[in-house]
Each structure stands twice: as structure tokens, then as C-alpha cells.
Design a protein around this motif. Structure first.
Motif, PDB file in Angstrom:
ATOM      1  N   GLN A 140       0.821  -1.207   0.000  1.00 58.22           N
ATOM      2  CA  GLN A 140       0.000   0.000   0.000  1.00 58.22           C
ATOM      3  C   GLN A 140       0.857   1.259   0.000  1.00 58.22           C
ATOM      4  O   GLN A 140       0.492   2.270  -0.608  1.00 58.22           O
ATOM      5  N   SER A 147       0.684   6.368  -7.159  1.00 57.96           N
ATOM      6  CA  SER A 147      -0.405   7.309  -7.450  1.00 57.96           C
ATOM      7  C   SER A 147       0.094   8.743  -7.473  1.00 57.96           C
ATOM      8  O   SER A 147      -0.356   9.566  -8.285  1.00 57.96           O
ATOM      9  N   ASN A 201      -7.458  12.314  -6.576  1.00 62.35           N
ATOM     10  CA  ASN A 201      -8.351  11.485  -5.766  1.00 62.35           C
ATOM     11  C   ASN A 201      -7.771  10.089  -5.544  1.00 62.35           C
ATOM     12  O   ASN A 201      -7.919   9.512  -4.458  1.00 62.35           O
ATOM     13  N   ASP A 202      -7.110   9.540  -6.569  1.00 65.06           N
ATOM     14  CA  ASP A 202      -6.470   8.241  -6.406  1.00 65.06           C
ATOM     15  C   ASP A 202      -5.377   8.299  -5.345  1.00 65.06           C
ATOM     16  O   ASP A 202      -5.219   7.361  -4.542  1.00 65.06           O
ATOM     17  N   ARG A 204      -5.210  10.442  -2.774  1.00 65.53           N
ATOM     18  CA  ARG A 204      -5.859  10.576  -1.463  1.00 65.53           C
ATOM     19  C   ARG A 204      -6.459   9.253  -1.005  1.00 65.53           C
ATOM     20  O   ARG A 204      -6.374   8.885   0.174  1.00 65.53           O
ATOM     21  N   THR A 205      -7.068   8.525  -1.940  1.00 67.32           N
ATOM     22  CA  THR A 205      -7.645   7.226  -1.595  1.00 67.32           C
ATOM     23  C   THR A 205      -6.569   6.255  -1.125  1.00 67.32           C
ATOM     24  O   THR A 205      -6.756   5.526  -0.147  1.00 67.32           O
ATOM     25  N   VAL A 208      -5.559   7.221   2.380  1.00 62.90           N
ATOM     26  CA  VAL A 208      -6.582   6.829   3.353  1.00 62.90           C
ATOM     27  C   VAL A 208      -6.530   5.326   3.606  1.00 62.90           C
ATOM     28  O   VAL A 208      -6.631   4.861   4.760  1.00 62.90           O
ATOM     29  N   GLN A 209      -6.352   4.546   2.552  1.00 67.08           N
ATOM     30  CA  GLN A 209      -6.273   3.094   2.723  1.00 67.08           C
ATOM     31  C   GLN A 209      -5.048   2.702   3.541  1.00 67.08           C
ATOM     32  O   GLN A 209      -5.116   1.797   4.375  1.00 67.08           O
TER      33      GLN A 209
END
Length: 433
Positions: A140, A147, A201-202, A204-205, A208-209
């Protein structure tokens, strides 16, 4: 209660302060391992196994019991002369008993050994759970970096089209090109901005993950540091597998499971072995019959005082096949442990093989895309120069720009897949990042 609230507030403030500084990969892994719920559950299982071991060791200790009872009988009852008469009696008794296991058919020794084996297996399973969390965090973490680089490439595309919009506006103002060319440039600029928003957005996602994987209370302000640019070597799969068999915690736990099963078989067999216990005790009683003369309480306590010592031998003859069934069940558990070891070894080998070929393919794609990217940049710069001089159409310029973006994304993707697979192989081989 007030102290607990203060402690919680301090922990929250510390976590918030830590999130303002970008985290390294090692920091993410350490935090995830210490806060992951699966790991915490494994640690609780470890504590339970420690208690089981303590209970097994405590079985060598003697037991000491004290008792006292008071009874009253009313009406017709048996007398000392073996006749029945109507009388009321009162009886008080007390005693203290000691039981010391001298030989428990080796069950205590073997139970301690089985508990130690089970505890060792649980510790290894906990370490294996930490390994899984580590690999998940690495994957991750690299996804965040991937990203972010795609986002930077998308931002470059926006800069290109923004410059083109300004240039077309100037040409329209001078009457050199029709407004349709300006509208085309603005439309492409809007499309590139949408592409940039999607890339942001990718990113940030992915952050967050990663924060959720670390069990952070809030992902606000959370960020990570880039990794050093390196070109790691890809070890051979058989070499990695050979090293992993000796250090991989999942494999070690499965092997320990077979040892635990053997110890449980030995423990079950102790049901056939005799046992010897030592017993000792003291006690006295007070007996009173209504309408008859009775000694005082103190006198009867002295006169009725008694002690006893004894040994008890227990020889199992037939226990309803309980011991036989326990042995069979323990042997089945051993077969299951052996199958589990075979399954984990097979899965480890497959995972190493897959990671090796994925790393090899990703490296080849990365090297090839690097050469292509350099040529694509030169082609784009040449097309842009021709377009600025009016020797190239807007469609050709846009095609060159899109080709450059796709090549950059392909190169970034190949690079991070290559880094990820190499780190997985390295971790399998050394248990270190």
C-alpha cells in the motif's frame, strides 16, 4: 475517569502531531504491527497459552481443603444400640484434608511439554501475522508513491494545455487563427484538469487506505516519504525458497504444529498409566442427643480428634474407550498439522515463483519503457516546436502529448511493481525490509 480522559487527549494530540510529518516506510510498518487488530488478537491468544502453561505447571502442587458441617435430626432415628427411638440429635464436624499427587502417569510432565509446544506455535503464528501486515503495508505504501507520480505526470499535462490555451488566445486576439482552435484547446485543458483531479483522488484514496491499514484514528494530514531510487537485484526463486524455509514464521509455526500434535499424542497415552496420590487429614466432631447426658463441646472436640495418612493407587482398567478416542483424535490432529505444513510450503513456493516472474517482467517493462519514454519526450518536444511554428496540427500535438502521458504512466507502473516484487522476495529471504 478524569485521568483517563487526559491520557486519551494526550495520545490523540501525539498522533495528530505525528501526522503532520511524513512517515517513512519503516515507521509505517512499526506502527501497523503494534496497532493492528489481528496482531493484537494473536497477542491475546499468546497470553491465554501462557496461562494454560502456568496451569499445567501448577498441577504438581498439592491441594488443601477445609470443611465444616452442622446437622440436626428430628424424630425417629437409629440409636447406638441399633434400635429406633424418638429423639433429637445435633452433630457438628470439621476437617482439613491434604492431597499430594505423587505420580500422575506422566500426565503432568507431558501436559507441561504440550503447553510449551502450543505456546511456541502461538508465538510463531503471531510473528506470521506481523509478516502479513508488513507485506500489506509495503504494497500500500508503494501504491501511494505510484499514485503520486501519476498525479505529477497528470499535472504536467495540465501545464502543457494551459500554455496552449494562452497561446491560442493570443493568436485569436491577433486574428491569426479562428476561435474554434481556442475552443479546442480549452476543451482539452478541461479534460486534462479532470484527469488531474482523478489522479489526485487516487492519491488521497491510497493514503486513506494506508492510514486505515495502520489503524490511524484520522487520515487528515497523513503523508509518506519517497523511497530511495535504487535498482535492486532479483534473487533466484529456488534460492529465496531455500532461505525462506528456515526463517519464514508461517512455515515455522506449521512445523511447530506437528511437534505440538506429537506432544498431545503422548499426553493422551497417559490415560493408560496408573496414578499414585498421598492423602492426609485431621478433624473432630461434636454429637449431642436430647434428653441424654452429653460431654461438653470442648471435651468432645478433644476426644473425637482424629488424623489420617494414606496412599491411593488408581489403575485404569476400562474408561469407556475415552483414552483410545483421545489418542485417535490427537493422531488426526497430527495429520491435519502435516497437511497444513504441506499447504503452506506449497503456497510459499507459488508466491515466491509468482513474485520472481512478476519482478522480472516488471523490470523488463521498466527498462523498455525508460528507453521509449526518452524517445517519446524528444518526439513530443519536436512536435510542440513544430506546432508552435505552425508546421503541425493541434491533433498531432495532442496525440504526441497523450502518447507521452501514457508512456510515463506505463513506466511508473512498471517501476513500482518491480520495486514491490523485489521487496517481497527480499522479505521472504531475510525477514527484513
Amino acid at each position: 475517569m478524569r485521568g483517563r480522559l487526559l491520557t486519551t487527549a494526550l495520545l490523540a494530540a501525539t498522533a495528530a502531531a505525528a501526522q503532520t510529518t511524513p512517515w517513512s516506510l519503516e515507521q509505517c510498518v512499526d506502527y501497523a504491527v503494534s496497532h493492528n487488530l489481528t496482531v493484537k488478537a494473536r497477542e491475546l491468544e499468546t497470553e491465554a497459552e501462557k496461562l494454560t502453561l502456568t496451569e499445567a505447571k501448577d498441577q504438581v502442587l498439592p491441594t488443601l481443603d477445609a470443611s465444616a458441617s452442622q446437622t440436626w435430626n428430628f424424630g425417629r432415628g437409629l440409636t447406638a444400640s441399633n434400635t429406633y427411638a424418638d429423639r433429637n440429635t445435633s452433630n457438628f464436624q470439621w476437617g482439613v484434608g491434604l492431597n499430594l499427587p505423587l505420580f500422575q502417569g506422566l500426565s503432568t510432565v507431558r501436559r507441561i511439554k504440550a503447553s510449551e509446544s502450543s505456546l511456541a506455535q502461538t508465538l510463531m503464528e503471531t510473528a506470521a501475522a506481523k509478516d502479513d501486515i508488513t507485506l500489506n503495508v509495503v504494497a500500500q505504501y508503494l501504491q501511494v508513491l505510484y499514485s503520486r507520480e501519476v498525479e505529477q505526470s497528470a499535472a504536467s499535462q495540465v501545464e502543457y494545455t494551459a500554455y496552449e490555451v494562452g497561446r491560442q488566445q493570443a493568436l485569436v486576439d491577433q486574428g491569426k487563427v479562428p476561435e474554434a482552435d481556442l475552443y479546442d484547446a480549452q476543451a482539452q485543458h478541461a479534460q486534462d484538469k479532470l484527469q488531474l483531479v482523478t489522479a489526485q483522488n487516487d492519491t488521497r484514496t491510497a493514503l486513506v487506505q494506508l492510514a486505515n491499514l495502520l489503524q490511524l484514528p484520522d487520515a487528515e494530514g497523513f503523508d509518506v516519504l519517497p523511497l530511495s531510487a535504487d535498482d535492486p537485484l532479483i534473487p533466484l526463486p529456488d534460492q529465496v525458497y531455500g532461505d525462506a524455509l528456515g526463517i519464514n514464521n508461517s512455515i515455522l509455526a506449521s512445523r511447530q504444529g506437528i511437534t505440538t500434535a506429537n506432544d498431545n499424542i503422548s499426553l493422551a497415552k497417559t490415560g493408560y498409566i496408573p496414578r499414585i496420590d498421598f492423602n492426609a487429614g485431621i478433624g473432630s466432631s461434636y454429637y449431642k442427643v436430647s434428653n441424654f447426658p452429653n460431654e461438653s463441646f470442648g471435651a468432645q472436640m478433644r476426644h473425637n480428634y482424629s488424623t489420617y495418612l494414606g496412599f491411593r493407587l488408581t489403575i485404569p482398567i476400562f474408561d469407556g474407550l475415552s483414552t483410545r478416542n483421545s489418542i485417535r483424535r490427537a493422531r488426526l490432529s497430527k495429520l491435519q498439522a502435516e497437511l497444513e505444513l504441506d499447504r503452506r510450503e506449497s503456497e510459499l513456493y507459488k508466491a515466491i515463483q509468482l513474485a520472481y516472474y512478476q519482478a522480472k517482467g516488471a523490470r523488463e517493462r521498466y527498462l523498455a519503457s525508460g528507453e521509449t519514454l526518452e524517445k517519446m519526450r524528444l518526439s513530443f518536444e519536436a512536435t510542440r516546436e513544430k506546432y508552435n511554428l505552425g508546421r503541425s496540427t493541434p491533433a498531432e500535438f495532442e496525440q504526441a502529448k497523450n502518447n507521452l502521458f501514457r508512456t510515463e504512466v506505463t513506466s511508473i507502473q512498471a517501476r513500482y511493481e518491480y520495486l514491490l516484487r523485489c521487496r517481497i522476495l527480499s522479505y521472504y529471504r531475510t525477514n527484513h525490509l
